[in-house]
Design a protein around this motif. Structure first.
Motif, PDB file in Angstrom:
ATOM      1  N   ARG A 199      40.576  14.585  -9.891  1.00 39.43           N
ATOM      2  CA  ARG A 199      41.662  14.044 -10.835  1.00 39.43           C
ATOM      3  C   ARG A 199      42.104  15.033 -11.718  1.00 39.43           C
ATOM      4  O   ARG A 199      41.511  15.594 -12.207  1.00 39.43           O
ATOM      5  CB  ARG A 199      40.831  12.945 -11.525  1.00 39.43           C
ATOM      6  CG  ARG A 199      40.370  11.554 -10.852  1.00 39.43           C
ATOM      7  CD  ARG A 199      39.347  10.793 -11.408  1.00 39.43           C
ATOM      8  NE  ARG A 199      39.033   9.389 -10.710  1.00 39.43           N
ATOM      9  CZ  ARG A 199      38.106   9.195  -9.693  1.00 39.43           C
ATOM     10  NH1 ARG A 199      37.602  10.476  -9.110  1.00 39.43           N
ATOM     11  NH2 ARG A 199      37.984   8.108  -9.212  1.00 39.43           N
ATOM     12  N   ARG A 251      33.856   3.150 -13.844  1.00 35.48           N
ATOM     13  CA  ARG A 251      33.700   4.477 -13.769  1.00 35.48           C
ATOM     14  C   ARG A 251      33.654   5.150 -15.042  1.00 35.48           C
ATOM     15  O   ARG A 251      34.781   4.889 -15.702  1.00 35.48           O
ATOM     16  CB  ARG A 251      34.576   5.328 -12.616  1.00 35.48           C
ATOM     17  CG  ARG A 251      34.456   6.771 -12.637  1.00 35.48           C
ATOM     18  CD  ARG A 251      35.052   7.412 -11.687  1.00 35.48           C
ATOM     19  NE  ARG A 251      35.136   8.718 -11.558  1.00 35.48           N
ATOM     20  CZ  ARG A 251      35.574   9.697 -12.426  1.00 35.48           C
ATOM     21  NH1 ARG A 251      36.667   9.289 -13.054  1.00 35.48           N
ATOM     22  NH2 ARG A 251      35.695  10.969 -12.279  1.00 35.48           N
ATOM     23  N   TYR A 265      49.423   6.166 -12.125  1.00 30.64           N
ATOM     24  CA  TYR A 265      48.278   6.028 -11.243  1.00 30.64           C
ATOM     25  C   TYR A 265      48.393   6.162 -10.056  1.00 30.64           C
ATOM     26  O   TYR A 265      47.780   6.906  -9.282  1.00 30.64           O
ATOM     27  CB  TYR A 265      47.568   4.790 -12.011  1.00 30.64           C
ATOM     28  CG  TYR A 265      46.998   5.111 -13.459  1.00 30.64           C
ATOM     29  CD1 TYR A 265      45.627   5.427 -13.512  1.00 30.64           C
ATOM     30  CD2 TYR A 265      47.870   5.123 -14.501  1.00 30.64           C
ATOM     31  CE1 TYR A 265      45.191   5.872 -14.688  1.00 30.64           C
ATOM     32  CE2 TYR A 265      47.686   5.425 -15.723  1.00 30.64           C
ATOM     33  CZ  TYR A 265      46.078   5.838 -16.073  1.00 30.64           C
ATOM     34  OH  TYR A 265      45.501   6.034 -17.043  1.00 30.64           O
TER      35      TYR A 265
END
Ligand code: HDD
Length: 665
Positions: free
Chosen positions: A69, A109, A359
């Motif tokens: 990420r 998460r 996103y």
């Protein structure tokens, strides 16, 4: 732990496999006779092309990394369940909030922001707190952080902020740190960062565990009920375990002693059945009251003080199951602020609007194509049908000839539905305006809430903020940036900035700089003002030798849910108890309290033990001892230092003893 009646768990089971006890095969199911030697011409000859097994194994290995990420690369997740406290249909149509006791599977998460996938977890940073609710109406993602505001007001600056905080591009140093020139250069040139920087310098940025921090949706969203009535809404997660932070010296040491400190805690506590719980709460502002406040409610650098706009609790989330496979679940989960359900909508917060693009876009590069919603962890638990087709890794087998809307061959199905049948209808906000690139003047008060945050802290917390500034700015090489930071934060508090200036070797803030006016403090933003005394899941080290008798102490600690580890000069058994660690493999920074019940003949071991006690003392933790010569003189009468085992439990329960003097934070 197995969840009954959890649709997500049942769904994941279909994709879960156990390899234990099975014959080894290729990916295509062919059983293999040899997995240690390549196929060669003669034992010492070249490997041949024909070796399909070698090629498959090596090719898979060569391709087994995906991009991490771009932010929040280091994270850890768990499954759980969300239970609604009641019927919230007066404020939102969201079905999962529509009935007391309704349960929805979730996956959370947690993450740090700046560090790469392998970086240490106890660094000074914002923590991500992203929750996917697998609802009956589709997936709803609440993608939040542990700090309720953000550094910037407009998403167009996000790449700049992140480039500034990430390791510097010429030498890729420092990893997972904001204590360097480019980050602070960004701060001093973007005054909107002032409020968030105060939070970032506070103990909020060094949480003790993922279990003991709050979560916030940060951006302003909208709740809409079945009558079309809307409220602006901010989301909060309140940890039932209470909040706790590390002290900075400890945080830095843990980063080396156990870089996995936070994920280990989360995993171990869930395995032990001590499930972390968080209550979901919202702050609500009716649509008509948008302009009633001194701050702009669309500005993501502002809190809505809880004292002004109270919280309404909607339900509780319990994390009760660890993942079976980190990559398949935690790494491949894909969050998106745009994954909403009927009853939850967006506001015009300019940071949120930009997030709505980023996103899905980032998942395309990270997960390699548009079919990431088919990965088991990302699949909704309700059916999904549309005319989207093909793409890398497509798993669904869509039957039939038709893959287009407005068709006659299939009765124009899949078909859209009305709102009353569960269709998502965007809130019809009336908007008029010119196309401009400009910031609203209502976003321009950068300092009032930064000062409010400062005024809301206890003296100990204020001291930690000053220390953090001195550490961070002390690492900045460019003297002009240090000076600019001191001038900038003099607007928040002149006395604070003067202290920092003195310690980082720059001149005091210019006399012309005006400190902003006071707002009433908000106790809700202080950690220490909201502390809950707690024993459960605390970790205590007890140093023992062959003469120690600590059975009663262990028993009473364990009765309270405290985790006890025995430490000695060597491994093995003492008094029928297994020694968990030696003075070399354990470290005081990994414990919440220490009890010394040993005295070794070897002076080196005693010195190590003294270091344990010193460090525990310096980090304000509970310290007990019964047998250690010399300790009396050093610690006599200090708060949280005890000589009787039963007093030890109390000292532990009270958390850190910040009233201790001569300790280092
Ligand atoms: Fe973000 C990941 C939270 C602003 C763009 N963000 C990401 C994650 C969290 C947040 C928790 C990790 C999700 C996971 O565990 O997979 N981000 C926030 C919050 C913000 C915020 C609370 C402020 C309100 N983010 C923000 C902006 C942008 C992004 C302004 C860009 C316009 N964020 C991303 C991203 C990431 C991401 C690049 C990287 C990995 C991912 O999305 O899946 O799209």
């Amino acid at each position: 732990m197995e969840n009954n009646n959890n649709k997500k768990v049942d769904q994941l089971k279909q994709f879960t496999t156990k390899d234990e006890g099975q014959p080894l095969t290729t990916n295509h199911g062919l059983k293999l006779t040899n997995d240690e030697h390549s196929l060669t011409i003669g034992e010492r000859g070249p490997t041949i092309m024909e070796d399909f097994h070698f090629r498959e194994k090596m090719t898979h290995f060569d391709h087994e990394r995906i991009p991490e990420r771009v932010v929040h690369a280091r994270g850890s997740g768990a499954h759980g369940v969300f239970e609604s406290y009641g019927d919230a249909s007066d404020i939102t149509m969201a079905h999962f909030l529509g009935e007391k006791g309704r349960q929805t599977p979730v996956f959370v998460r947690f993450s740090t922001v700046a560090g790469s996938r392998g970086s240490a977890e106890t660094v000074r940073d914002v923590r991500g707190f992203a929750t996917k609710f697998y609802t009956e109406e589709g997936n709803y993602d609440l993608v939040g952080n542990n700090i309720p505001i953000f550094f910037i007001q407009d998403a167009i600056k996000f790449p700049d902020l992140i480039h500034a905080v990430k390791p510097e591009p010429h030498n890729e140093i420092p990893q997972a740190q904001s204590a360097h020139d480019t980050f602070w250069d960004f701060v001093v040139n973007n005054e909107e960062t002032a409020h968030m920087t105060m939070w970032h310098m506070s103990d909020r940025a060094i949480p003790k565990s993922y279990r003991q921090m709050e979560g916030f949706g940060v951006n302003t969203f909208r709740f809409v009920n079945a009558n079309g009535e809307a409220h602006f809404v901010k989301f909060h997660w309140k940890p039932v375990q209470g909040m706790e932070s590390l002290v900075w010296d400890e945080a830095q040491k843990i980063a080396g002693k156990d870089p996995d400190f936070h994920r280990r805690d989360l995993f171990d506590q869930i395995e032990a059945g001590n499930y972390p719980e968080y209550e979901l709460a919202v702050q609500l502002i009716p649509q008509e009251e948008e302009f009633k406040f001194d701050f702009d409610i669309l500005d993501p650098t502002k809190i809505w003080p809880e004292e002004l706009i109270p919280l309404r609790k909607l339900g509780k989330m319990t994390l009760n199951r660890n993942v079976d496979n980190f990559f398949a679940e935690t790494e491949q989960i894909a969050f998106h602020v745009g994954h909403v359900v009927p009853g939850i909508d967006f506001s015009n917060d300019p940071l949120l609007q930009g997030r709505l693009f980023s996103y899905t876009d980032t998942q395309l590069i990270r997960l390699g194509g548009p079919n990431f919603h088919e990965l088991p962890i990302n699949r909704p638990v309700c059916p999904f049908h549309n005319n989207q087709r093909d793409g890398y890794g497509r798993m669904t087998i869509n039957k039939g000839r038709v893959a287009y809307g407005r068709n006659g061959l299939q009765n124009d199905t899949p078909h859209v539905v009305d709102q009353k049948d569960g269709g998502y209808a965007h809130y019809q906000e009336k908007i008029e305006g010119r196309k401009v690139r400009a910031r609203s003047v209502s976003f321009e008060d950068f300092y009032s809430q930064a000062r409010q945050f400062w005024l809301s802290q206890t003296p100990v917390e204020q001291e930690h903020i000053i220390d953090a500034f001195c550490f961070e700015l002390g690492k900045v090489e460019t003297i002009e940036i240090r000076k600019a930071a001191v001038d900038m934060f003099a607007r928040v508090d002149r006395a604070m900035a003067e202290q920092i200036a003195q310690r980082i070797g720059v001149s005091a803030p210019d006399a012309s700089i005006e400190q902003v006016a006071d707002l009433p403090p908000s106790d809700a933003v202080s950690i220490l003002k909201n502390q809950v005394p707690i024993l459960k899941a605390k970790k205590v080290g007890i140093i023992v030798d062959t003469n120690s008798n600590v059975d009663d102490l262990i028993q009473s600690l364990e009765n309270e849910g405290v985790i006890v580890e025995l430490i000695s000069d060597k491994q093995g058994m003492i008094n029928n108890r297994e020694i968990n660690h030696t003075l070399d493999t354990a470290d005081p920074v990994l414990y919440d309290g220490l009890f010394v019940a040993a005295s070794f003949t070897d002076v080196v071991q005693n010195r190590k033990m003294q270091r344990f006690a010193d460090e525990i003392f310096n980090h304000y933790k509970a310290l007990g001892y019964i047998a250690f010569e010399g300790m009396d003189k050093l610690y006599a009468n200090a708060p949280g230092v005890v000589t009787a085992p039963d007093e030890f439990i109390n000292a532990l329960k009270m958390g850190r003893h910040f009233d201790r003097t001569d300790a280092t934070g």
